[in-house]
Design an enzyme around this catalytic site. Structure first.
Site, PDB file in Angstrom:
ATOM      1  N   THR A  52       0.840  -1.205   0.000  1.00 15.89           N
ATOM      2  CA  THR A  52       0.000   0.000   0.000  1.00 15.89           C
ATOM      3  C   THR A  52       0.873   1.252   0.000  1.00 15.89           C
ATOM      4  O   THR A  52       0.615   2.199  -0.747  1.00 15.89           O
ATOM      5  CB  THR A  52      -0.914   0.025   1.246  1.00 15.89           C
ATOM      6  OG1 THR A  52      -1.571  -1.236   1.355  1.00 15.89           O
ATOM      7  CG2 THR A  52      -1.942   1.133   1.144  1.00 15.89           C
ATOM      8  N   THR A 145      -1.310 -11.424  -1.508  1.00 13.96           N
ATOM      9  CA  THR A 145      -0.366 -12.264  -0.779  1.00 13.96           C
ATOM     10  C   THR A 145      -0.257 -13.619  -1.474  1.00 13.96           C
ATOM     11  O   THR A 145       0.542 -14.451  -1.084  1.00 13.96           O
ATOM     12  CB  THR A 145      -0.881 -12.509   0.648  1.00 13.96           C
ATOM     13  OG1 THR A 145      -2.241 -12.921   0.563  1.00 13.96           O
ATOM     14  CG2 THR A 145      -0.785 -11.247   1.488  1.00 13.96           C
TER      15      THR A 145
END
Ligand code: ADE
Length: 323
Positions: A52, A145
């Site tokens: 992010t 992920t």
């Protein structure tokens, strides 16, 4: 407030991930030189490594806005259409956990990524018709992920696919020193290293541990974070010298005590520990694999001899197959 500046604001401030920074610096310069938006970018790797943050930095560098969302919150067509319609030319759209996109959302995204249009359905049943709406050019930054869980049509629509890796101790030490300065907390080099060693290669964990140690020295009336007090604080918080927390140790202990070290399947691990299978796979396992305490076999997970020793067990002597 300094707490908000804990995320680095520019590529130069961002510590670690050298290859990623180099690739993105070139992409930024090239896109700017041509007056274009950045290519769609897929960032993958364990949580807490700065996906992010990197997206926010990219937007800043390109001088555009960054809309942040995550796949589970854009399940319905109207969610994703609403989001896409809000974009300004050049904007970044960050979608976290992009491997969890619903089918419909994913299919709306294909033409949006490729041709900057969305096909929406108006009306219902007999009278339903589709209409194509033009979108401004934008950059999709997807984060996951679990790159293996992305469908290939989605993966193939990203021009850049980059992995984030676990951080080295010296990189985490620099991050902790930087954060301490922002917190106005005195810390020694050895104190920062002690926290870094226990941070599981992850800046988010490093900063979380730093906050806990900062609380501890404040309450104990210590002027500065030194190595010994950092170690003392972190053992109080159940973070062992390798950074394993209660859940990490519990996973390994269950494997050793109940399954003689494995192999154990993921679902069995989830049932035996009461942890969610997806969380085990995406959050706990990557670091245990990285430090060699866990290995994966076709028949399940195995706790390695190093894990047995770390937890104070005698690893079983290797059994030779009987002839
Ligand atoms: N804080 C969290 N991650 C960071 C990084 N990669 N560089 C600098 N500060 C950070």
């Amino acid at each position: 407030k300094q707490e908000e500046k804990i995320r680095p604001q520019s590529i130069d401030e961002y510590i670690g991930q050298r290859d990623l920074k180099e690739v993105l610096t070139i992409a930024i310069q090239a896109a700017k030189g041509r007056g274009e938006s950045l290519d769609h970018l897929l960032l993958y790797g364990p949580p807490g490594l700065g996906k992010t943050t990197m997206s926010l930095i990219l937007a800043e560098a390109m001088g555009v806005n960054c809309q942040i969302t995550s796949a589970p919150s854009i399940e319905r067509p109207r969610d994703i259409v609403g989001l896409l319609m809000k974009l300004q030319p050049g904007d970044l759209l960050f979608i976290d956990e992009i491997h969890r996109l619903s089918r419909v959302a994913e299919e709306l995204l294909y033409p949006a990524m490729e041709d900057f249009r969305i096909d929406i359905t108006l009306g219902k049943g007999q009278g339903a018709r589709t209409q194509s709406l033009k979108l401004p050019r934008f950059t999709l930054v997807g984060a996951t992920t679990k790159i293996g869980a992305l469908t290939s049509p989605l993966r193939d629509r990203f021009g850049l696919i980059q992995r984030l890796r676990f951080y080295e101790i010296d990189e985490l030490t620099q991050i902790i020193l930087r954060s301490s300065e922002l917190f106005r907390t005195e810390i020694s080099q050895a104190g920062a290293e002690e926290i870094a060693r226990r941070a599981r290669g992850t800046p988010r964990i490093a900063n979380r541990l730093l906050r806990r140690v900062r609380d501890y020295i404040q309450v104990k009336n210590h002027p500065r974070i030194e190595q010994a007090i950092a170690a003392e604080a972190l053992s109080l918080f159940n973070v062992d010298p390798c950074g394993l927390d209660w859940t990490d140790r519990r996973m390994l202990t269950v494997m050793i005590e109940r399954f003689n070290g494995g192999p154990v399947g993921l679902e069995t691990m989830a049932a035996s520990t009461g942890e969610d299978a997806q969380t085990i796979e995406e959050v706990y396992e990557p670091y245990l694999l990285q430090i060699g305490y866990l290995s994966r076999t076709p028949r399940g997970r195995i706790a390695t001899p190093a894990a047995w020793k770390h937890l104070g067990y005698e690893p079983p002597t290797q059994q030779l197959p009987l002839l």
